[in-house]
Design an enzyme around this catalytic site. Structure first.
Site, PDB file in Angstrom:
ATOM      1  N   HIS A   1       0.400  -1.373  -0.089  1.00 31.74           N
ATOM      2  CA  HIS A   1      -0.080  -0.075   0.089  1.00 31.74           C
ATOM      3  C   HIS A   1       0.684   1.238  -0.048  1.00 31.74           C
ATOM      4  O   HIS A   1       0.707   2.221  -0.150  1.00 31.74           O
ATOM      5  CB  HIS A   1      -1.049   0.054   1.514  1.00 31.74           C
ATOM      6  CG  HIS A   1      -0.104   0.706   2.607  1.00 31.74           C
ATOM      7  ND1 HIS A   1       0.186  -0.694   3.446  1.00 31.74           N
ATOM      8  CD2 HIS A   1      -0.156   1.631   3.506  1.00 31.74           C
ATOM      9  CE1 HIS A   1       0.293  -0.627   3.990  1.00 31.74           C
ATOM     10  NE2 HIS A   1       0.670   1.252   4.518  1.00 31.74           N
TER      11      HIS A   1
ATOM     12  N   ASP B   1       0.132  -7.429   1.193  1.00 32.31           N
ATOM     13  CA  ASP B   1       0.081  -6.480   1.270  1.00 32.31           C
ATOM     14  C   ASP B   1       1.855  -6.043   1.377  1.00 32.31           C
ATOM     15  O   ASP B   1       2.383  -5.651   2.801  1.00 32.31           O
ATOM     16  CB  ASP B   1      -0.283  -5.667   2.232  1.00 32.31           C
ATOM     17  CG  ASP B   1      -0.253  -3.795   2.556  1.00 32.31           C
ATOM     18  OD1 ASP B   1       0.220  -3.557   1.640  1.00 32.31           O
ATOM     19  OD2 ASP B   1      -0.346  -3.395   4.069  1.00 32.31           O
TER      20      ASP B   1
ATOM     21  N   SER C   1       4.611   2.237   8.113  1.00 29.34           N
ATOM     22  CA  SER C   1       3.862   1.236   6.982  1.00 29.34           C
ATOM     23  C   SER C   1       5.710   0.257   6.136  1.00 29.34           C
ATOM     24  O   SER C   1       6.385   1.305   5.801  1.00 29.34           O
ATOM     25  CB  SER C   1       3.257   1.527   6.002  1.00 29.34           C
ATOM     26  OG  SER C   1       2.007   1.717   6.957  1.00 29.34           O
TER      27      SER C   1
ATOM     28  N   GLY D   1      -7.093 -27.324  -1.610  1.00 29.93           N
ATOM     29  CA  GLY D   1      -8.554 -27.858  -2.428  1.00 29.93           C
ATOM     30  C   GLY D   1      -9.249 -28.020  -1.376  1.00 29.93           C
ATOM     31  O   GLY D   1     -10.029 -28.696  -1.357  1.00 29.93           O
TER      32      GLY D   1
END
Length: 465
Positions: A107, A137, A212, A269
């Protein structure tokens, strides 16, 4: 009672006389100048040069409020005056490779046209994106310079324990590189971000906007996480921050260095749900932990290993699984091409099975087609669903049929409300099993159209003329 107290006092006195240092360890003031000067400074000097500021710029086109209006478009000759402007974002990153490999959050650089990093010593370098994934992210950048650069070595996040001391290094609010300290507050946190990744290290080290992509570093100077999110009502730090574990970062960086254009997670699966206390009691489990199997894809790795709906996966390679997100994390860190030992519980009895991890198969060619002509679906791009395509679209891998990939703006498909991820089940009574079938049915010059579409598990029936 009096005798017990005397015995306890005598024991404390005896321990104090035998080992005075031990008695002082419980609670004491600093005994020397050296103890009073204990500091994280050596650790910061060791790692700070490898934590960078990330500057990302993107050009955004602002559409005119008259765009799309027939009168104004005719007046301006079909060209409405739009304007472009630059937007910039600021975050952090960590150099993990001496050749200039940087890890940050997706981001931070999403949609960026120009990316630069600034080192703690003031040097700036342009970067290119090597690999990014919005679901995790995470993003890997490559500094456009030969280096060598200082790095923070990747640690073992599975060795982290609640209560461990940590440092968070980043660039909060754009004020410049900042170091905060705290402890690991919790592990395996999920339901933290809007993405579908749910396995975070929680810390009370102050993390704010701009942190971040920065590093969560242990007392050995190793990277144990990439700071990525906070819980806050006002936008500032409330002591509840979250970091993506380093063991996942290792797998992601290895994929980037291997030249992969996209990060692919293993396909098992099967579908899972959390184990509630009621489910745990019904299945004979001592605790409400694990991943409850709700559905199994025919022929998939889970079915081949003998896993069935109603069973609970409790561990991967001997490491306990707290919830379905933790299961996904464990399988991802094992990696594609490897085998995972999965502990399955049925009727309260555990057994171990081996699952070979591979990417989701494309059981049928996707065969993308643009629907054209005079019909309600004109302007829609459709394709045949397979486990691989469903995984790319973040849909259940057990779904089959023809899925809408894209709806062109202003097309008939857009006007009737068709949306990406819609599954076309039938048109005028004809079951739609392939994109070719849908194209053929839509080529008929029908006076009306009776359509059945599945959206988020709900069947929608509509009539169009």
């Amino acid at each position: 009672m009096i005798v017990g107290r005397r015995a306890l006092v005598s024991l404390v006195i005896a321990v104090s006389l035998a080992c005075p240092a031990l008695a002082q360890e419980a609670e004491s003031v600093p005994q020397s100048r050296t103890e009073m000067q204990l500091s994280f400074a050596p650790l910061v000097k060791q790692t700070a040069n490898a934590v960078v500021n990330v500057y990302a710029e993107r050009v955004v086109e602002r559409r005119s409020i008259f765009s799309g209006d027939p009168f104004f478009e005719e007046f301006f000759g079909q060209r409405m005056p739009n304007r472009s402007e630059k937007q910039s974002s600021l975050g952090s990153g960590v150099i993990v490779g001496k050749n200039g490999i940087v890890v940050t959050n997706n981001h931070v650089i999403e949609g960026a046209d120009d990316i630069k990093v600034a080192l703690a010593d003031g040097r700036e370098f342009p970067c290119k994106i090597v690999l990014k994934d919005d679901r995790l992210d995470l993003a890997v950048l490559k500094i456009q310079s030969d280096g060598p650069f200082d790095i923070v070595p990747l640690g073992d996040s599975d060795a982290v324990e609640v209560g461990d001391l940590v440092l968070a290094i980043g660039n909060p609010f754009g004020v410049g590189q900042t170091v905060t300290s705290g402890i690991v507050s919790a592990l395996a946190r999920n339901q933290v971000s809007s993405g579908d990744f749910g396995f975070f290290i929680q810390t009370d080290a102050a993390i704010n906007p701009g942190n971040s992509g920065g590093g969560l570093i242990d007392m050995n100077g190793q990277l144990i996480g990439i700071n990525t999110a906070i819980f806050s009502k006002g936008g500032g730090s409330n002591g509840v921050g979250f970091a993506i574990p380093a063991n996942l970062v290792k797998v992601f960086v290895a994929s980037a260095e291997g030249g992969n254009g996209a990060f692919v997670r293993p396909f098992i699966g099967a579908s899972f749900e959390p184990v509630t206390s009621e489910v745990a009691e019904a299945l004979g489990l001592s605790r409400a932990r694990g991943a409850l199997v709700t559905a199994v894809v025919a022929g998939g790795p889970a079915e081949q290993a003998g896993i069935k709906p109603g069973q609970v996966i409790t561990a991967v390679n001997g490491i306990e699984v707290e919830h379905p997100d933790a299961l996904g994390y464990r399988l991802t860190t094992v990696g594609i091409g490897h085998e995972a030992r999965v502990t399955v519980s049925e009727n309260g009895k555990p057994r171990e099975v081996t699952i070979k991890l591979d990417r989701a198969p494309e059981t049928s060619p996707r065969d993308e087609r643009l629907i054209e002509g005079r019909n309600p679906f004109a302007g829609a791009v459709v394709a045949n669903l397979s486990p691989r395509l469903a995984d790319e679209l973040r849909m259940s891998t057990s779904l089959q049929g023809v899925v809408v990939m894209q709806v062109n703006r202003g097309s008939p498909a857009a006007r009737i409300g068709l949306e990406p991820k819609d599954i076309v089940r039938s048109v005028n009574g004809t079951a739609i099993d392939t994109s070719k079938t849908l194209e053929q049915v839509m080529a008929d010059d029908a006076s009306f159209w009776r359509v059945e579409i599945e959206r988020d598990g709900q069947l929608i029936r509509q009539f169009f003329r």
